[in-house]
Design an enzyme around this catalytic site. Structure first.
Site, PDB file in Angstrom:
ATOM      1  N   GLY A  75     -14.130  -4.692   6.046  1.00 31.51           N
ATOM      2  CA  GLY A  75     -12.959  -5.909   6.127  1.00 31.51           C
ATOM      3  C   GLY A  75     -12.661  -6.157   7.626  1.00 31.51           C
ATOM      4  O   GLY A  75     -12.527  -4.983   8.354  1.00 31.51           O
ATOM      5  N   ARG A 110      -5.212  -9.907   9.369  1.00 30.53           N
ATOM      6  CA  ARG A 110      -3.639 -10.091   9.099  1.00 30.53           C
ATOM      7  C   ARG A 110      -2.994  -8.662   9.643  1.00 30.53           C
ATOM      8  O   ARG A 110      -1.999  -8.731   9.854  1.00 30.53           O
ATOM      9  CB  ARG A 110      -3.544 -10.024   7.665  1.00 30.53           C
ATOM     10  CG  ARG A 110      -3.612 -11.502   7.022  1.00 30.53           C
ATOM     11  CD  ARG A 110      -3.294 -11.613   5.657  1.00 30.53           C
ATOM     12  NE  ARG A 110      -4.577 -11.009   4.880  1.00 30.53           N
ATOM     13  CZ  ARG A 110      -4.681 -10.579   3.611  1.00 30.53           C
ATOM     14  NH1 ARG A 110      -3.374 -10.954   2.704  1.00 30.53           N
ATOM     15  NH2 ARG A 110      -5.812  -9.962   2.891  1.00 30.53           N
ATOM     16  N   ASN A 160       4.482  27.217  39.661  1.00 31.86           N
ATOM     17  CA  ASN A 160       2.998  27.461  39.633  1.00 31.86           C
ATOM     18  C   ASN A 160       1.951  26.646  39.991  1.00 31.86           C
ATOM     19  O   ASN A 160       0.998  27.128  39.961  1.00 31.86           O
ATOM     20  CB  ASN A 160       2.854  27.089  37.833  1.00 31.86           C
ATOM     21  CG  ASN A 160       3.360  25.842  37.423  1.00 31.86           C
ATOM     22  OD1 ASN A 160       3.908  25.395  38.070  1.00 31.86           O
ATOM     23  ND2 ASN A 160       2.681  25.438  36.400  1.00 31.86           N
TER      24      ASN A 160
HETATM   25  C1  UD1 Z   1     -11.007  -7.467  -4.529  1.00 35.21           C
HETATM   26  C2  UD1 Z   1     -11.582  -7.783  -5.792  1.00 35.21           C
HETATM   27  C3  UD1 Z   1     -10.316  -8.381  -6.822  1.00 35.21           C
HETATM   28  C4  UD1 Z   1      -9.508  -7.302  -6.840  1.00 35.21           C
HETATM   29  C5  UD1 Z   1      -9.044  -6.576  -5.510  1.00 35.21           C
HETATM   30  C6  UD1 Z   1      -8.106  -5.640  -5.731  1.00 35.21           C
HETATM   31  C7  UD1 Z   1     -13.944  -8.874  -5.423  1.00 35.21           C
HETATM   32  C8  UD1 Z   1     -14.615  -9.904  -5.064  1.00 35.21           C
HETATM   33  N1  UD1 Z   1     -12.460  -8.774  -5.485  1.00 35.21           N
HETATM   34  O1  UD1 Z   1     -10.556  -8.523  -3.926  1.00 35.21           O
HETATM   35  O2  UD1 Z   1     -11.275  -8.450  -8.148  1.00 35.21           O
HETATM   36  O3  UD1 Z   1      -8.546  -7.443  -7.892  1.00 35.21           O
HETATM   37  O4  UD1 Z   1     -10.028  -6.244  -4.630  1.00 35.21           O
HETATM   38  O5  UD1 Z   1      -7.572  -5.338  -4.429  1.00 35.21           O
HETATM   39  O6  UD1 Z   1     -14.417  -7.468  -4.859  1.00 35.21           O
HETATM   40  N2  UD1 Z   1     -14.929  -5.511   2.276  1.00 35.21           N
HETATM   41  C9  UD1 Z   1     -16.246  -4.997   2.961  1.00 35.21           C
HETATM   42  N3  UD1 Z   1     -17.025  -5.809   3.052  1.00 35.21           N
HETATM   43  C10 UD1 Z   1     -16.962  -7.339   2.838  1.00 35.21           C
HETATM   44  C11 UD1 Z   1     -15.731  -7.544   1.937  1.00 35.21           C
HETATM   45  C12 UD1 Z   1     -14.813  -6.955   1.971  1.00 35.21           C
HETATM   46  O7  UD1 Z   1     -16.255  -3.934   3.433  1.00 35.21           O
HETATM   47  O8  UD1 Z   1     -17.703  -8.042   3.125  1.00 35.21           O
HETATM   48  C13 UD1 Z   1     -13.978  -4.428   2.031  1.00 35.21           C
HETATM   49  C14 UD1 Z   1     -12.630  -4.560   2.652  1.00 35.21           C
HETATM   50  O9  UD1 Z   1     -12.572  -3.966   3.729  1.00 35.21           O
HETATM   51  C15 UD1 Z   1     -11.698  -4.128   1.603  1.00 35.21           C
HETATM   52  C16 UD1 Z   1     -12.429  -4.153   0.191  1.00 35.21           C
HETATM   53  O10 UD1 Z   1     -13.795  -4.316   0.699  1.00 35.21           O
HETATM   54  O11 UD1 Z   1     -11.543  -2.641   1.722  1.00 35.21           O
HETATM   55  C17 UD1 Z   1     -11.688  -5.377  -0.479  1.00 35.21           C
HETATM   56  O12 UD1 Z   1     -12.168  -6.560   0.007  1.00 35.21           O
HETATM   57  P1  UD1 Z   1     -10.919  -7.669  -0.047  1.00 35.21           P
HETATM   58  O13 UD1 Z   1     -11.540  -8.842   0.581  1.00 35.21           O
HETATM   59  O14 UD1 Z   1      -9.697  -7.183   0.298  1.00 35.21           O
HETATM   60  O15 UD1 Z   1     -11.166  -8.136  -1.653  1.00 35.21           O
HETATM   61  P2  UD1 Z   1      -9.895  -8.867  -2.519  1.00 35.21           P
HETATM   62  O16 UD1 Z   1      -9.893 -10.208  -2.311  1.00 35.21           O
HETATM   63  O17 UD1 Z   1      -8.510  -8.146  -2.397  1.00 35.21           O
END
Ligand code: UD1
Ligand code: CA
Length: 460
Positions: A14, A18, A386
């Site tokens: 990700g 933010r 020193n």
């Molecule tokens: C995700 C879940 C959601 C859950 C929530 C809990 C999905 C689609 N949704 O949403 O159901 O309730 O987590 O916190 O999975 N990441 C990558 N590559 C990407 C996208 C994300 O590595 O292309 C990683 C991010 O760095 C992060 C994690 O995956 O560590 C979660 O991604 P994020 O976009 O925060 O998912 P949420 O929208 O929070």
């Protein structure tokens, strides 16, 4: 669980927009460890080497963690499903794959262990962690069929008003049977509000194929607090710190104000040690038993024996024996090795200095590149000179020597056992054992010379 091959994938690609940071989000630290290390620490319950899916800032991540992880690059950030696909080569051939988010540092090893154990016991294709808290954050909602089986997860952004009322949430910790996961991933389509490949859509794919998805409730919702902003980072830090401090207190360490005591995850502290507010213990620091760490000390990668006190001082890669007193306001730089029953007093700086048992360096002194024996008294304001402008040289002082106040020891120089250096001396040549050295100009006295020359006239 010996014969089962279980992989763990940590999604950490990700952008962390933010956080407003040049540093990738998962490299931010909370309580002395990066966010992803906390997750890896929890994952250690099932694997030594998780697969880290990384994206932006890859170099910094590889450089920092080296062979701590297996690495999978997700060059384009196309969603959580896409992130796991990026790790496909790493998980192929394994029996189970646990998927975790890299920005949830509060997850506990017990939780990962439980997720794995329950998935194995149930023999289902996917076991996921859920929670049903009072206040519903914008998490994915768990949708169940009439029979109560989990049939899909709907993301907050895609949910209908009716679905938004669902209280059961997806935490984003999963344990899949690897073949089922890989098959499901291959069928994902980015047809949703965010145009992403959602890992969560695998649930519906599995359900439609007649596979079984089950869930367990996480219980403590605090474990799945994600870090997206620096505000949440500080919250996570506080929660982790409280956890570390609580463990230490239950093991016999006293803290006057735990909320203001900052101890890293790897630090060890012995029983009956008392810690005052504002103390910072970092890195691989080890503190013995019965010590007192007074307010405001920062101790990093250092080892301290028993019954030693440190007050408002900084110790970096240093060692202290037992029954030694340091500070207030001492600065022990790397390579300081101080023995037992010593005293390193106020405004004393040491560096690459061995200081034997019973030796006292009580005030306003610099001890650099020195080997000091036992039971030496170093007076106030002594300087170990020193550095000659080109290189650092070593000074040695033998057991029982007395170095008078305001002495300069011009290194390299050796002062042998029991020698006595008169105050104000500049020592440039070796001093034999038990000799007296006086190296300063003889005092001149001019009687009556200052009569009538009072400089300060106080107003009456
Ligand atoms: C995700 C879940 C959601 C859950 C929530 C809990 C999905 C689609 N949704 O949403 O159901 O309730 O987590 O916190 O999975 N990441 C990558 N590559 C990407 C996208 C994300 O590595 O292309 C990683 C991010 O760095 C992060 C994690 O995956 O560590 C979660 O991604 P994020 O976009 O925060 O998912 P949420 O929208 O929070
Ligand atoms: Ca998230």
């Amino acid at each position: 669980m010996k014969d089962i091959n279980m992989k763990v994938v940590i999604m950490a690609a990700g952008e962390g927009t933010r956080m407003r940071s040049a540093l990738p989000k998962v490299l931010h630290q909370a309580a002395g460890r990066t966010l992803v290390e906390w997750v890896a620490e929890a994952a250690a319950a099932v694997t030594d080497k998780p697969v880290l899916v990384y994206g932006n800032g890859g170099d910094a991540i590889l450089e920092k963690f080296k062979d701590r992880f297996e690495y999978a690059l997700q060059a384009q950030r196309l969603g959580t499903g896409h992130a796991v696909m990026a790790a496909a080569e790493h998980i192929k051939g394994s029996d189970y794959t646990i998927v975790l988010a890299g920005d949830m540092p509060l997850v506990r090893p017990e939780t990962i262990r439980r997720l794995a154990d329950e998935a194995l016991a149930a023999d289902c294709d996917c076991m996921l962690l859920t929670a049903s808290p009072e206040k519903t954050p914008a998490y994915g909602r768990i949708v169940r069929d009439e029979a109560g089986r989990i049939c899909r997860i709907v993301e907050d952004k895609d949910a209908t008003p009716a679905q938004k009322l669902i209280k059961e949430l997806n935490i984003s910790f999963y344990c899949f049977k690897t073949p089922a996961l890989l098959e499901a991933l291959a069928q994902l389509k980015p047809e949703n509000a965010q145009h992403e490949y959602y890992l969560t859509d695998c649930i519906q794919v599995l359900y439609d194929a007649g596979k079984e998805v089950r869930s367990i409730d996480i219980g403590d919702m605090r474990e799945c607090m994600g870090v997206n902003t620096r505000v949440q980072l500080a919250e996570a830090e506080a929660a982790l710190r409280a956890r570390i401090n609580e463990k230490l207190m239950l093991a016999g360490v006293s803290m006057i104000d735990p909320a203001n005591t900052y101890i890293g995850a790897e630090v060890e502290v012995g029983q009956d040690t008392l810690i005052y507010p504002g103390v910072i213990l970092e890195g691989k620091t080890r503190i013995g038993q019965g010590c007192i760490l007074y307010q405001g000390s920062r101790i990093c990668d250092s080892i301290i024996g028993d019954n030693t006190t440190v007050e408002n001082s900084v110790l970096l890669q240093s060692e202290l024996g037992s029954h030694t007193q340091v500070g207030p306001n001492a600065y022990l730089r790397p390579g300081s090795k101080v023995g037992s029953y010593c005293r390193i007093g106020d405004f004393v700086e040491t560096k690459n200095a061995e200081i034997g048992d019973g030796t006292k360096v009580s005030h306003l002194t610099y001890v650099g590149d020195a080997r000091l024996g036992e039971d030496i008294n170093i007076g106030c304001g002594v300087v170990f000179v020193n550095y000659d402008g080109q290189q650092k040289n070593i000074t040695t002082v033998g057991d029982g020597a007395f170095i008078g106040c305001n002495t300069n020891l011009i290194s390299p120089v050796n002062v042998a056992d029991g020698a006595y250096i008169a105050a104000g001396t500049t020592v440039t040549r070796d001093v034999p054992a038990e000799a007296l050295v006086i190296g300063r100009s003889r005092q001149m006295v001019k009687e009556g010379w200052a009569k009538g020359r009072y400089h300060i006239k106080r107003k009456k």
